[in-house]
Scaffold this motif. Structure first.
Motif, short mmCIF file in Angstrom:
data_model
loop_
_atom_site.label_atom_id
_atom_site.label_comp_id
_atom_site.label_asym_id
_atom_site.label_seq_id
_atom_site.Cartn_x
_atom_site.Cartn_y
_atom_site.Cartn_z
N GLY A 171 -0.05 11.56 13.79
CA GLY A 171 -0.81 12.30 12.93
C GLY A 171 -1.66 11.11 12.12
N PRO A 172 -2.66 11.89 11.38
CA PRO A 172 -3.75 10.92 10.65
C PRO A 172 -2.93 10.57 9.26
CG PRO A 172 -4.30 13.37 10.46
CD PRO A 172 -2.92 13.27 11.45
N SER A 173 -3.47 9.63 8.69
CA SER A 173 -3.12 8.82 7.50
C SER A 173 -4.17 8.48 6.74
CB SER A 173 -2.03 7.84 7.70
OG SER A 173 -1.69 7.27 6.37
N ALA A 174 -4.29 8.53 5.35
CA ALA A 174 -5.09 7.84 4.30
C ALA A 174 -4.30 7.23 3.13
CB ALA A 174 -5.79 9.07 3.83
N GLY A 175 -4.84 6.22 2.63
CA GLY A 175 -4.21 5.61 1.74
C GLY A 175 -4.80 4.48 1.03
N VAL A 176 -4.05 3.91 0.05
CA VAL A 176 -4.75 2.71 -0.71
C VAL A 176 -3.78 1.46 -0.56
CG1 VAL A 176 -5.87 4.34 -2.42
CG2 VAL A 176 -3.33 3.32 -2.73
N PHE A 177 -4.45 0.39 -0.80
CA PHE A 177 -3.64 -0.89 -0.92
C PHE A 177 -4.34 -1.95 -1.72
CE2 PHE A 177 -7.09 -1.51 2.44
CZ PHE A 177 -7.42 -2.81 2.17
N TYR A 178 -3.16 -2.85 -2.01
CA TYR A 178 -3.50 -3.80 -3.07
C TYR A 178 -3.18 -5.03 -2.05
CZ TYR A 178 -3.40 -6.95 -7.01
OH TYR A 178 -3.59 -8.06 -7.91
N LYS A 179 -4.18 -6.41 -2.19
CA LYS A 179 -3.94 -7.32 -1.63
C LYS A 179 -3.79 -8.52 -2.86
CE LYS A 179 -8.10 -7.57 0.17
NZ LYS A 179 -9.16 -8.24 1.08
N PHE A 180 -2.77 -9.38 -2.37
CA PHE A 180 -2.12 -10.10 -3.21
C PHE A 180 -2.28 -11.54 -2.70
CE2 PHE A 180 1.55 -7.94 -1.71
CZ PHE A 180 2.29 -8.93 -1.27
N GLY B 16 -13.13 -3.54 -3.50
CA GLY B 16 -12.75 -4.63 -4.41
C GLY B 16 -12.60 -5.83 -4.03
N GLU B 17 -12.15 -6.89 -4.90
CA GLU B 17 -11.73 -8.16 -4.46
C GLU B 17 -10.23 -7.90 -4.07
OE1 GLU B 17 -10.58 -12.38 -6.37
OE2 GLU B 17 -12.49 -11.20 -6.83
N ASN B 18 -9.32 -6.98 -4.75
CA ASN B 18 -8.02 -6.80 -4.39
C ASN B 18 -7.66 -5.54 -3.88
OD1 ASN B 18 -8.08 -9.14 -6.59
ND2 ASN B 18 -6.49 -9.54 -5.21
N PHE B 19 -8.71 -4.54 -4.04
CA PHE B 19 -8.29 -3.01 -3.75
C PHE B 19 -9.10 -2.70 -2.57
CE2 PHE B 19 -7.39 -3.29 -8.15
CZ PHE B 19 -5.92 -2.72 -8.40
N GLY B 20 -8.44 -1.67 -1.73
CA GLY B 20 -8.98 -1.22 -0.65
C GLY B 20 -8.47 0.32 -0.33
N ILE B 21 -8.85 1.04 0.76
CA ILE B 21 -8.54 2.22 1.38
C ILE B 21 -8.39 1.95 2.69
CG2 ILE B 21 -9.83 3.66 -0.50
CD1 ILE B 21 -12.04 3.89 1.49
N ASN B 22 -7.34 2.61 3.22
CA ASN B 22 -7.05 2.70 4.60
C ASN B 22 -6.91 4.04 5.39
OD1 ASN B 22 -4.34 3.24 6.17
ND2 ASN B 22 -5.21 1.27 6.75
N ALA B 23 -7.48 4.04 6.54
CA ALA B 23 -7.41 5.59 7.34
C ALA B 23 -6.81 4.89 8.90
CB ALA B 23 -8.68 6.32 7.44
N GLU B 24 -5.79 5.72 9.25
CA GLU B 24 -5.30 5.52 10.67
C GLU B 24 -4.76 6.76 11.22
OE1 GLU B 24 -2.28 2.41 9.92
OE2 GLU B 24 -0.96 4.11 9.35
N GLY C 114 0.95 -1.14 -0.14
CA GLY C 114 0.07 0.05 0.01
C GLY C 114 0.85 1.07 -0.04
N LEU C 115 0.10 2.34 0.03
CA LEU C 115 0.76 3.62 -0.12
C LEU C 115 -0.08 4.66 0.57
CD1 LEU C 115 3.25 5.23 -1.40
CD2 LEU C 115 1.85 5.90 -3.30
N ASN C 116 0.29 5.35 1.57
CA ASN C 116 -0.13 6.06 2.52
C ASN C 116 0.47 7.67 2.55
OD1 ASN C 116 -1.83 3.64 3.61
ND2 ASN C 116 -2.16 4.98 5.33
#
Length: 177
Positions: A168-177, A146-154, A28-30
């Motif tokens: 601090g707060p963070s937001a990002g995307v990730f890909y599951k493999f 989606g099946e492999n994609f998602g978003i993240n907040a922390e 992922g990338l945040n």
């Protein structure tokens, strides 16, 4: 020093390989809006924008491990003074549970990084005074879109020693493999 850090990061990656090889590995990338106590600019606190690459895997339905590598994307600059992180490296464990399409979690780990500041008198901080290392903790949520994609907040507290903290707060995307 950078070769040592990147070599250590690759070594940590090898340690996380069993978790990543599990069916629920992810990358992922945040983007993090890192708030910190001001030691340089005469303000109470200031923000920098950090980008983190995340590589992890779920060990079982409750635990995941993660390796993060990051750097400053938007530094703090004012009147010829500049502050940034050259790099952050961290290893973390997550405790969470998957509920349908979302997974809340608690995060605990260790962060190591090198900060770089240039002041009006052109003092550059050396490696000893510019190194941060501390236990980190936080909470977040992964949301599958989606099946492999998602978003993240922390929200993560990366460092808190004395009167200096990085959080601090963070937001990002990730890909599951």
């Amino acid at each position: 020093m950078r070769k040592l850090i990147w070599g250590s990061a690759l070594g940590l990656l090898g340690a996380f390989a069993p978790a990543v090889s599990f069916a629920d590995g992810y990358i992922g990338l945040n983007y993090t809006q890192l708030e910190q106590n001001d030691r340089f600019f005469g303000e109470d606190e200031f923000d920098t924008g950090e980008v983190f690459a995340r590589l992890g895997g779920h060990i079982n339905r409750y635990f995941a491990t993660e390796l993060r590598l990051g750097t400053t994307l938007n530094d703090k600059s004012e009147d010829g003074e500049e502050y940034r992180f050259n790099y952050h490296v961290g290893a973390y464990i997550q405790l969470g549970y998957q509920f349908d399409f979302w997974r809340p979690y608690l995060l605990l780990g260790y962060t190591y990084g090198e900060e770089d500041a240039t002041l009006n008198n052109n003092i550059r901080y050396d490696d000893e005074t510019a190194t941060i290392k501390d236990t980190s903790y936080g909470a977040g949520v992964d949301v599958n879109i989606g099946e492999n994609f998602g978003i993240n907040a922390e929200y993560v507290q990366y460092y808190d020693i004395g009167d200096v903290s990085f959080k601090g707060p963070s937001a990002g995307v990730f890909y599951k493999f």
